[in-house]
Design a protein around this motif. Structure first.
Motif, PDB file in Angstrom:
ATOM      1  N   PRO A   1       6.348   2.684 -10.903  1.00 26.28           N
ATOM      2  CA  PRO A   1       5.459   2.631 -10.195  1.00 26.28           C
ATOM      3  C   PRO A   1       4.926   0.949  -9.333  1.00 26.28           C
ATOM      4  O   PRO A   1       5.213   0.737  -8.761  1.00 26.28           O
ATOM      5  CB  PRO A   1       4.374   3.259 -10.053  1.00 26.28           C
ATOM      6  N   ILE A   2       4.502   0.285 -10.425  1.00 35.03           N
ATOM      7  CA  ILE A   2       4.077  -1.038 -10.666  1.00 35.03           C
ATOM      8  C   ILE A   2       5.250  -1.968  -9.569  1.00 35.03           C
ATOM      9  O   ILE A   2       5.454  -2.418  -9.415  1.00 35.03           O
ATOM     10  CB  ILE A   2       3.773  -1.435 -11.939  1.00 35.03           C
ATOM     11  N   ALA A   3       6.620  -1.382 -10.130  1.00 38.25           N
ATOM     12  CA  ALA A   3       7.852  -2.452 -10.429  1.00 38.25           C
ATOM     13  C   ALA A   3       8.067  -1.846  -8.744  1.00 38.25           C
ATOM     14  O   ALA A   3       9.011  -2.977  -8.175  1.00 38.25           O
ATOM     15  CB  ALA A   3       9.274  -1.865 -10.747  1.00 38.25           C
ATOM     16  N   ALA A   4       8.211  -0.759  -8.760  1.00 41.65           N
ATOM     17  CA  ALA A   4       8.222  -0.041  -7.122  1.00 41.65           C
ATOM     18  C   ALA A   4       7.691  -0.748  -6.049  1.00 41.65           C
ATOM     19  O   ALA A   4       7.826  -1.774  -4.819  1.00 41.65           O
ATOM     20  CB  ALA A   4       7.783   1.452  -7.071  1.00 41.65           C
ATOM     21  N   ALA A   5       6.548  -1.645  -6.220  1.00 41.22           N
ATOM     22  CA  ALA A   5       5.597  -1.607  -5.230  1.00 41.22           C
ATOM     23  C   ALA A   5       5.729  -3.018  -5.237  1.00 41.22           C
ATOM     24  O   ALA A   5       5.515  -3.982  -4.240  1.00 41.22           O
ATOM     25  CB  ALA A   5       3.664  -1.786  -6.319  1.00 41.22           C
TER      26      ALA A   5
ATOM     27  N   GLY B   1       0.786  -1.011   0.318  1.00 43.38           N
ATOM     28  CA  GLY B   1      -0.237  -0.047   0.107  1.00 43.38           C
ATOM     29  C   GLY B   1       0.718   0.704  -0.287  1.00 43.38           C
ATOM     30  O   GLY B   1       0.403   1.651  -0.280  1.00 43.38           O
ATOM     31  N   LEU B   2       1.786   0.867   1.058  1.00 44.51           N
ATOM     32  CA  LEU B   2       2.837   1.999   0.612  1.00 44.51           C
ATOM     33  C   LEU B   2       3.771   2.616  -0.320  1.00 44.51           C
ATOM     34  O   LEU B   2       3.542   3.771  -1.476  1.00 44.51           O
ATOM     35  CB  LEU B   2       3.576   2.111   2.216  1.00 44.51           C
ATOM     36  N   GLY B   3       3.953   1.566  -0.493  1.00 45.98           N
ATOM     37  CA  GLY B   3       4.809   1.393  -2.382  1.00 45.98           C
ATOM     38  C   GLY B   3       4.099   2.443  -3.315  1.00 45.98           C
ATOM     39  O   GLY B   3       4.398   2.955  -4.217  1.00 45.98           O
ATOM     40  N   LEU B   4       2.576   1.823  -2.939  1.00 41.44           N
ATOM     41  CA  LEU B   4       1.918   1.997  -4.050  1.00 41.44           C
ATOM     42  C   LEU B   4       1.580   2.921  -4.699  1.00 41.44           C
ATOM     43  O   LEU B   4       1.565   4.339  -5.890  1.00 41.44           O
ATOM     44  CB  LEU B   4       0.468   1.548  -4.284  1.00 41.44           C
ATOM     45  N   ARG B   5       0.638   4.435  -3.238  1.00 42.56           N
ATOM     46  CA  ARG B   5       0.736   5.283  -3.271  1.00 42.56           C
ATOM     47  C   ARG B   5       2.027   6.381  -3.088  1.00 42.56           C
ATOM     48  O   ARG B   5       1.925   7.283  -4.241  1.00 42.56           O
ATOM     49  CB  ARG B   5       0.557   5.521  -1.755  1.00 42.56           C
ATOM     50  N   GLY B   6       3.079   6.096  -2.994  1.00 40.26           N
ATOM     51  CA  GLY B   6       4.641   6.516  -3.594  1.00 40.26           C
ATOM     52  C   GLY B   6       5.141   6.437  -4.804  1.00 40.26           C
ATOM     53  O   GLY B   6       4.981   7.431  -5.795  1.00 40.26           O
ATOM     54  N   GLY B   7       4.490   5.062  -5.479  1.00 38.71           N
ATOM     55  CA  GLY B   7       5.072   5.205  -6.798  1.00 38.71           C
ATOM     56  C   GLY B   7       3.564   6.140  -7.724  1.00 38.71           C
ATOM     57  O   GLY B   7       4.680   7.319  -8.571  1.00 38.71           O
TER      58      GLY B   7
END
Ligand SMILES: Nc1ncnc2c1ncn2[C@@H]1O[C@H](COP(=O)(O)OP(=O)(O)O)[C@@H](O)[C@H]1O
Ligand SMILES: [Mg+2]
Lengths: 297, 231
Positions: A274-278, A220-226
């Motif tokens: 961002p998908i990779a980041a999440a 969730g955090l990663g998606l938000r940041g991404g």
């Protein structure tokens, strides 16, 4: 379990910074990737444009007739060279057209001694031996100049390629930084929530259950940041595009700012960032928790 | 049900807090574990609910040598154990309902079953109107009832209570002990750790007494007996 979290993530500051770091990373990675995509497309264009052609330029002849006599052996030589697909002598009118922007269309041009240009198409798969060709040309027609655009651009290509390689290295480094950040944030979270984790264990929770809770939260955090990072990167690219358009109004050919227009497929590559980041935050958190819990008694 | 064989235990590199502990408890028995503060009562319970491992010796539980089982084999066994703590150890950000539902959900029960069972039990312990309340907003007595409900919701075959009477008044303490006796009569094995010898004596149940890292079984109305029962 689709309910909320058993672990009170909402109340801890240990991971609050994570979305912002991910946003920054996605922003930087996004811009780097956009640059590399634009560069790659440009290199492709140039490469296609220049690798199939070369020009032979013969010095101006006194008369048109004299010119034709000088050209014939050169054309024959070129046609006999392996790797040459076609040879075409540009008619005088075409050459005049080429110099028109500088000299105009007046009488003067008719009287002018123009160089003769031979347009040579070459087979990109079997490029001729340029050194040998140049030597033969020198004897057949002294003063002839073989202009292989490819040679002039090769250094530029090399530069472009090394920039692309560097971009890949930068992306990998950003990925490693994202992994490390997630590891540290997750370890901090494990320490903060040690008590609840112990209770969950006593109630019969498996390590994988606890790891999934951490991973889902990190996702969730990663998606938000991404998403934040991608939006900021897109805004920056759009801004640069506008600036380029504005600069173009000042004068054609005046390119203060490079034109930035990403194609739809290039945008979809950027969306992968961002998908990779999440994905990185999810799987890193999962592995970190599994690793930490496996060391417990 | 539970068997300790020459169990020794230490925390990290510290001294042995338990030494040569051997005893055996039968299915459907009721025992107290007594001893002064720091004697090792909680440590014995931790060995039973497998949050610590012995540094030597063997612990048997449900006919399995749990002291040497791999970590991943423990959760299913823990689901047959209900634990009640002195400080309740409820999860503060979860509602009363979700706290009590946790053991069932961890065991993979369906939400329909969870809702039905938790509603019944919370109603039975008199918390029908506090389903959504967070533990910090409940009184000490209410929190203990939530803790008890969480410990028994999955019908464990073994209930461990660590100083269950420490944070509640005497009347509440007796009510809890009566409840545990009732569950014991229905077949559940019960172990209650307390530093309150009088409480243990008053209940007329056998007790394992810890002193100096060693254990002794004391039967009601009987002198201290240093000979360990063995199988
Ligand atoms: N987590 C721990 N780490 C280190 N020492 C501990 C820990 N828990 C308990 N101890 C020590 O082990 C001994 C027994 O503790 P405990 O089992 O809690 O006793 P009791 O429950 O009878 O009061 C005490 O000396 C205590 O200080
Ligand atoms: Mg204790």
């Amino acid at each position: 379990m689709s309910r909320g979290f058993d672990i009170p993530f909402a109340r801890d500051g240990s991971v609050r910074f994570l979305p912002w770091i991910v946003a920054l990373m996605v922003y930087l990675a996004g811009l780097a990737l956009a640059g590399a995509l634009l560069l790659d497309a440009a290199l492709d264009d140039w490469s296609r444009g220049v690798s199939g052609v070369m020009t032979v330029e013969l010095p101006p002849a006194a008369t048109e007739q004299a010119g034709d006599i000088a050209v014939a052996p050169v054309v024959a030589l070129l046609q006999a060279t392996p790797g040459v697909a076609s040879v075409k002598l540009l008619p005088r009118a075409a050459v005049a057209k080429l110099v028109e922007p500088w000299l105009g269309t007046g009488q003067a041009i008719a009287a002018l001694a123009l160089p003769q240009l031979i347009d040579v198409r070459i087979d990109p798969a079997h490029r001729p031996d340029f050194a040998a060709l140049r030597a033969k040309l020198a004897t057949a027609a002294p003063g002839a100049v073989l202009d292989d655009a490819r040679l002039r651009f090769d250094r530029l290509f090399d530069l472009g390629m090394s920039i692309e390689v560097m971009t890949v290295v930068i992306l990998v480094l950003i990925g490693i930084a994202a992994v490390l950040t997630t590891v540290f944030a997750t370890r901090a979270g494990l320490a903060v929530h040690q008590n609840v984790i112990e209770i969950l264990h006593i109630l019969g929770a498996r390590d994988s259950y606890i790891a999934r809770q951490f991973a889902r939260h990190a996702l969730g955090l990663g998606l938000r940041g991404g998403v934040t990072g991608l939006v900021l990167a897109a805004a920056t690219l759009a801004l640069l595009g506008h600036a380029a358009a504005a600069a173009a109004i000042l004068g054609p050919g005046l390119r203060l700012v490079p034109a930035i227009t990403l194609l739809p497929w290039q945008w979809s590559v950027l969306v992968l960032v961002p998908i990779a980041a999440a994905a990185i935050t999810y799987f890193t958190a999962l592995a970190t928790v599994h690793g930490a819990l496996a060391r417990m008694p | 049900m539970i068997r300790f064989e020459n169990v020794g235990m230490r925390y990290g590199a510290g001294p042995e807090v338990l030494r040569d502990i051997s005893f055996q408890l039968d299915v459907s028995s009721f025992h107290f574990v007594t001893g002064s503060s720091g004697a090792g009562k909680s440590s014995v319970l931790k060995l039973i609910y497998m949050s610590e491992r012995p540094s030597r010796g063997v612990v048997w539980l449900f006919d399995k040598q749990v002291s040497s089982l791999p970590r991943r084999a423990l959760p299913p066994l823990r689901r047959h154990i209900g634990v009640i703590f002195q400080d309740f150890r409820l999860i503060n950000h979860l509602s009363t309902f979700d706290n009590v539902a946790l053991p069932l959900r961890l065991a993979g029960e369906s939400e329909v079953k969870v809702t039905e069972t938790v509603t019944d039990l919370l109603t039975w312990v008199g918390l029908a109107d506090r389903f959504e309340a967070r533990p910090p907003t409940l009184s000490g007595g209410q929190q203990q009832r939530v803790a008890i409900a969480r410990a028994v919701i999955a019908r464990p075959s073994l209930i461990l209570a660590d100083e269950p009477t420490g944070n509640v008044d005497d009347a509440m303490a007796m009510r809890l002990l009566r409840l545990l006796e009732e569950m014991n009569r229905l077949g559940t094995t019960v172990i209650v750790a307390t530093h309150n010898h009088h409480l243990a004596t008053r209940m007329g149940q056998p007790r394992l007494h810890l002193d100096g890292g060693r254990i002794a079984l004391i039967r009601p109305e009987a002198p201290v007996d240093r000979v360990m029962p063995r199988s």
